[in-house]
Motif scaffolding. Structure first.
Motif, PDB file in Angstrom:
ATOM      1  N   PRO A  72      -1.190   2.101  -5.213  1.00  0.00           N
ATOM      2  CA  PRO A  72      -1.312   3.366  -4.911  1.00  0.00           C
ATOM      3  C   PRO A  72      -2.230   4.073  -4.493  1.00  0.00           C
ATOM      4  CG  PRO A  72      -0.295   2.823  -7.172  1.00  0.00           C
ATOM      5  CD  PRO A  72      -0.931   1.577  -6.687  1.00  0.00           C
ATOM      6  N   SER A  73      -2.394   5.295  -3.732  1.00  0.00           N
ATOM      7  CA  SER A  73      -3.640   5.786  -3.064  1.00  0.00           C
ATOM      8  C   SER A  73      -4.093   6.712  -4.034  1.00  0.00           C
ATOM      9  CB  SER A  73      -3.347   6.325  -1.734  1.00  0.00           C
ATOM     10  OG  SER A  73      -2.422   7.438  -1.693  1.00  0.00           O
ATOM     11  N   THR A  74      -5.234   7.464  -3.901  1.00  0.00           N
ATOM     12  CA  THR A  74      -5.739   8.359  -4.932  1.00  0.00           C
ATOM     13  C   THR A  74      -5.306   9.315  -5.322  1.00  0.00           C
ATOM     14  OG1 THR A  74      -7.011   9.250  -3.108  1.00  0.00           O
ATOM     15  CG2 THR A  74      -8.387   7.640  -4.178  1.00  0.00           C
ATOM     16  N   THR A  75      -4.187   9.800  -4.533  1.00  0.00           N
ATOM     17  CA  THR A  75      -3.456  11.154  -4.948  1.00  0.00           C
ATOM     18  C   THR A  75      -2.163  10.644  -5.657  1.00  0.00           C
ATOM     19  OG1 THR A  75      -1.820  10.572  -2.823  1.00  0.00           O
ATOM     20  CG2 THR A  75      -3.934  12.138  -2.835  1.00  0.00           C
ATOM     21  N   PHE A  76      -2.031   9.372  -6.165  1.00  0.00           N
ATOM     22  CA  PHE A  76      -1.142   9.100  -6.966  1.00  0.00           C
ATOM     23  C   PHE A  76      -1.734   9.176  -8.579  1.00  0.00           C
ATOM     24  CE2 PHE A  76       1.023   7.929  -3.416  1.00  0.00           C
ATOM     25  CZ  PHE A  76       2.254   7.742  -3.575  1.00  0.00           C
ATOM     26  N   THR A  77      -0.678   9.570  -9.684  1.00  0.00           N
ATOM     27  CA  THR A  77      -1.144   9.585 -10.915  1.00  0.00           C
ATOM     28  C   THR A  77      -0.817   8.233 -11.858  1.00  0.00           C
ATOM     29  OG1 THR A  77      -1.435  11.955 -10.740  1.00  0.00           O
ATOM     30  CG2 THR A  77      -1.622  10.894 -12.954  1.00  0.00           C
ATOM     31  N   PHE A 114      -4.847   1.373  -9.015  1.00  0.00           N
ATOM     32  CA  PHE A 114      -4.679   2.828  -8.455  1.00  0.00           C
ATOM     33  C   PHE A 114      -5.832   3.180  -7.831  1.00  0.00           C
ATOM     34  CE2 PHE A 114      -0.717   5.057  -9.693  1.00  0.00           C
ATOM     35  CZ  PHE A 114      -0.332   4.169 -11.025  1.00  0.00           C
ATOM     36  N   GLY A 115      -5.730   3.931  -6.747  1.00  0.00           N
ATOM     37  CA  GLY A 115      -6.985   4.742  -6.370  1.00  0.00           C
ATOM     38  C   GLY A 115      -7.917   3.834  -5.544  1.00  0.00           C
ATOM     39  N   SER A 116      -7.572   2.799  -5.033  1.00  0.00           N
ATOM     40  CA  SER A 116      -8.705   2.076  -4.160  1.00  0.00           C
ATOM     41  C   SER A 116      -8.822   2.184  -2.791  1.00  0.00           C
ATOM     42  CB  SER A 116      -8.834   0.639  -4.739  1.00  0.00           C
ATOM     43  OG  SER A 116      -7.521   0.137  -4.230  1.00  0.00           O
ATOM     44  N   ASP A 117      -8.259   3.319  -2.327  1.00  0.00           N
ATOM     45  CA  ASP A 117      -7.932   3.470  -0.834  1.00  0.00           C
ATOM     46  C   ASP A 117      -9.156   4.288  -0.172  1.00  0.00           C
ATOM     47  OD1 ASP A 117      -7.705   5.879  -2.225  1.00  0.00           O
ATOM     48  OD2 ASP A 117      -6.012   6.661  -0.737  1.00  0.00           O
ATOM     49  N   THR A 118     -10.421   4.325  -0.996  1.00  0.00           N
ATOM     50  CA  THR A 118     -11.500   4.704   0.028  1.00  0.00           C
ATOM     51  C   THR A 118     -12.471   3.972   0.492  1.00  0.00           C
ATOM     52  OG1 THR A 118     -12.511   4.844  -2.386  1.00  0.00           O
ATOM     53  CG2 THR A 118     -11.516   6.883  -1.584  1.00  0.00           C
ATOM     54  N   ALA A 119     -11.881   2.386   0.501  1.00  0.00           N
ATOM     55  CA  ALA A 119     -13.011   1.483   0.817  1.00  0.00           C
ATOM     56  C   ALA A 119     -12.998   1.429   2.315  1.00  0.00           C
ATOM     57  CB  ALA A 119     -12.376  -0.166   0.379  1.00  0.00           C
ATOM     58  N   ARG A 158       2.828  11.377  -6.689  1.00  0.00           N
ATOM     59  CA  ARG A 158       3.558  11.635  -7.963  1.00  0.00           C
ATOM     60  C   ARG A 158       2.877  10.908  -9.013  1.00  0.00           C
ATOM     61  NH1 ARG A 158       8.172   7.943  -8.552  1.00  0.00           N
ATOM     62  NH2 ARG A 158       8.481   6.802  -6.798  1.00  0.00           N
ATOM     63  N   LEU A 159       3.531  10.936 -10.377  1.00  0.00           N
ATOM     64  CA  LEU A 159       2.982  10.150 -11.389  1.00  0.00           C
ATOM     65  C   LEU A 159       4.011   8.787 -11.139  1.00  0.00           C
ATOM     66  CD1 LEU A 159       2.201  11.031 -14.784  1.00  0.00           C
ATOM     67  CD2 LEU A 159       4.054   9.441 -14.579  1.00  0.00           C
ATOM     68  N   LEU A 160       3.229   7.606 -11.462  1.00  0.00           N
ATOM     69  CA  LEU A 160       3.888   6.412 -11.478  1.00  0.00           C
ATOM     70  C   LEU A 160       3.597   5.457 -12.620  1.00  0.00           C
ATOM     71  CD1 LEU A 160       2.897   5.103  -7.592  1.00  0.00           C
ATOM     72  CD2 LEU A 160       5.369   5.932  -8.387  1.00  0.00           C
ATOM     73  N   GLY A 161       4.652   5.307 -13.376  1.00  0.00           N
ATOM     74  CA  GLY A 161       4.632   4.210 -14.431  1.00  0.00           C
ATOM     75  C   GLY A 161       5.063   2.909 -14.089  1.00  0.00           C
ATOM     76  N   SER A 162       4.662   1.870 -14.957  1.00  0.00           N
ATOM     77  CA  SER A 162       5.113   0.640 -14.522  1.00  0.00           C
ATOM     78  C   SER A 162       6.709   0.439 -14.056  1.00  0.00           C
ATOM     79  CB  SER A 162       5.165  -0.327 -15.627  1.00  0.00           C
ATOM     80  OG  SER A 162       5.644   0.111 -16.960  1.00  0.00           O
ATOM     81  N   TYR A 165       0.951  -1.098  -0.009  1.00  0.00           N
ATOM     82  CA  TYR A 165      -0.163   0.008   0.021  1.00  0.00           C
ATOM     83  C   TYR A 165       0.921   1.292   0.082  1.00  0.00           C
ATOM     84  CZ  TYR A 165      -3.406  -3.476   1.314  1.00  0.00           C
ATOM     85  OH  TYR A 165      -4.215  -4.737   1.298  1.00  0.00           O
ATOM     86  N   VAL A 166       0.729   2.039  -1.097  1.00  0.00           N
ATOM     87  CA  VAL A 166       1.685   3.271  -1.234  1.00  0.00           C
ATOM     88  C   VAL A 166       0.692   4.614  -0.940  1.00  0.00           C
ATOM     89  CG1 VAL A 166       3.155   4.345  -2.749  1.00  0.00           C
ATOM     90  CG2 VAL A 166       2.864   1.788  -2.922  1.00  0.00           C
ATOM     91  N   GLY A 167       1.306   5.534  -0.174  1.00  0.00           N
ATOM     92  CA  GLY A 167       0.732   6.911  -0.217  1.00  0.00           C
ATOM     93  C   GLY A 167       0.031   7.035   1.324  1.00  0.00           C
ATOM     94  N   ALA A 168      -0.261   8.361   1.400  1.00  0.00           N
ATOM     95  CA  ALA A 168      -0.804   8.665   2.968  1.00  0.00           C
ATOM     96  C   ALA A 168      -2.302   8.332   2.884  1.00  0.00           C
ATOM     97  CB  ALA A 168      -0.722  10.272   3.064  1.00  0.00           C
ATOM     98  N   GLY A 169      -3.113   8.116   1.750  1.00  0.00           N
ATOM     99  CA  GLY A 169      -4.472   8.021   1.459  1.00  0.00           C
ATOM    100  C   GLY A 169      -4.737   6.502   2.337  1.00  0.00           C
ATOM    101  N   TRP A 170      -3.653   5.677   2.559  1.00  0.00           N
ATOM    102  CA  TRP A 170      -3.982   4.630   3.100  1.00  0.00           C
ATOM    103  C   TRP A 170      -4.122   4.665   4.746  1.00  0.00           C
ATOM    104  CZ3 TRP A 170      -6.146   0.700   0.745  1.00  0.00           C
ATOM    105  CH2 TRP A 170      -5.727   0.495  -0.786  1.00  0.00           C
TER     106      TRP A 170
END
Ligand SMILES: [Zn+2]
Length: 289
Positions: A158-163, A192-197, A120-124, A55-60
């Protein structure tokens, strides 16, 4: 996922799910038979594969103790692994995933991650670096991941704030979820972006899509296992329609089922039977509590 589907999911995820549910009864199912190209498959070795979440980012919020979002994802993955393993299944029935050589089931590793990583932006390629850095940390570190292996699937959230950035596996296309490999027997997936569950039932079914495709075609695109060879590339869950079936309180994507002529599975089982450990009590198998 098909890149267009992935992109739509990321942009209008909940809207798409809502619209799909509204029209699910009138829309006819899609179908696609997926070919066995004899590449590597997870769980084919006779050993269950293990899903290691990161899990990556403060949103978690917090990993220890786990936030509601982390708990929801751990519960989702645990149930998904139980389904894959055929847990509680009646005699003579098997999860649809087993026809694709994913015969040994799955388990889930402990929650790990980095909640201090700045958005930030995260590519593969960035995802691969995150995984490599985590593998270098000591096992006692909350940011530790185990080495890659033939029966290891690392899932990065990656949490919702990542692109989302370019996915090199898909030729540099940008998508909100995909699976890929970092070399032979180095398998990972990203959602990406599934930290709102707030609960396992809230977790986006795209997680099941990527786990099943990573299990059935982990070497994509270099070592194809179950894939129609495209273009367009179609894997086992690449339907534009995304109805779900239920399993112990979670929603699982209705992927293509070769044993049904490539129709989307409606129940998750072969032969099709409406069976859910929660809603369908099977007294000798399901532990009543
Ligand atoms: Zn897919």
């Amino acid at each position: 996922m098909n890149s267009n589907v992935k992109h739509i999911h990321f942009c209008v995820g909940h809207l798409l799910v809502t619209v799909t549910l509204l029209f699910a009864r009138s829309a006819s199912a899609e179908s696609a038979v997926i070919f066995d190209n004899r590449g590597a498959v997870l769980g084919a070795s006779g050993q269950p594969f293990t899903i290691f979440p990161f899990y990556v980012g403060a949103g978690w919020g917090s990993i220890t103790p786990p936030s509601a979002a982390v708990r929801a994802h751990q519960a989702y993955l645990t149930n998904l692994a139980a389904f894959t393993s055929g847990t509680f299944v009646p005699p003579g029935i098997q999860p649809f995933i087993k026809q694709y050589r994913v015969v040994a089931g799955a388990s889930v590793g402990p929650a790990a991650g980095d909640t201090t990583a700045p958005p930030r932006l995260l590519g593969s390629e960035d995802i691969k670096t995150i995984i490599t850095n985590a593998q270098a940390k000591p096992p006692t570190d909350i940011g530790h991941l185990p080495p890659y292996a033939s029966n290891v699937l690392i899932m990065v959230f990656p949490s919702t704030t990542f692109t989302p950035g370019p996915d090199v596996c898909a030729g540099g296309l940008t998508s909100g979820s995909y699976h890929c490999n970092a070399g032979p027997n180095k398998f990972f997936g990203v959602v990406f972006g599934s930290d709102t569950a707030t609960g396992a039932s809230d977790v986006n079914q795209v997680v099941s899509h990527e786990v099943f495709e990573a299990a059935t075609d982990p070497g994509f695109p270099g070592n194809l296992a179950w894939d129609n060879l495209g273009p367009p590339n179609v894997e086992v869950c690449d339907s534009n329609l995304n109805p779900t079936f239920g399993y112990n309180g979670i929603k699982i994507w209705q992927c293509f089922d070769n044993s049904l002529g490539g129709q989307q599975t409606t129940t998750g089982y072969d032969p099709p039977i409406a069976f859910d450990p929660v809603s369908f009590l099977y007294p000798t198998i399901y532990p009543l509590f």
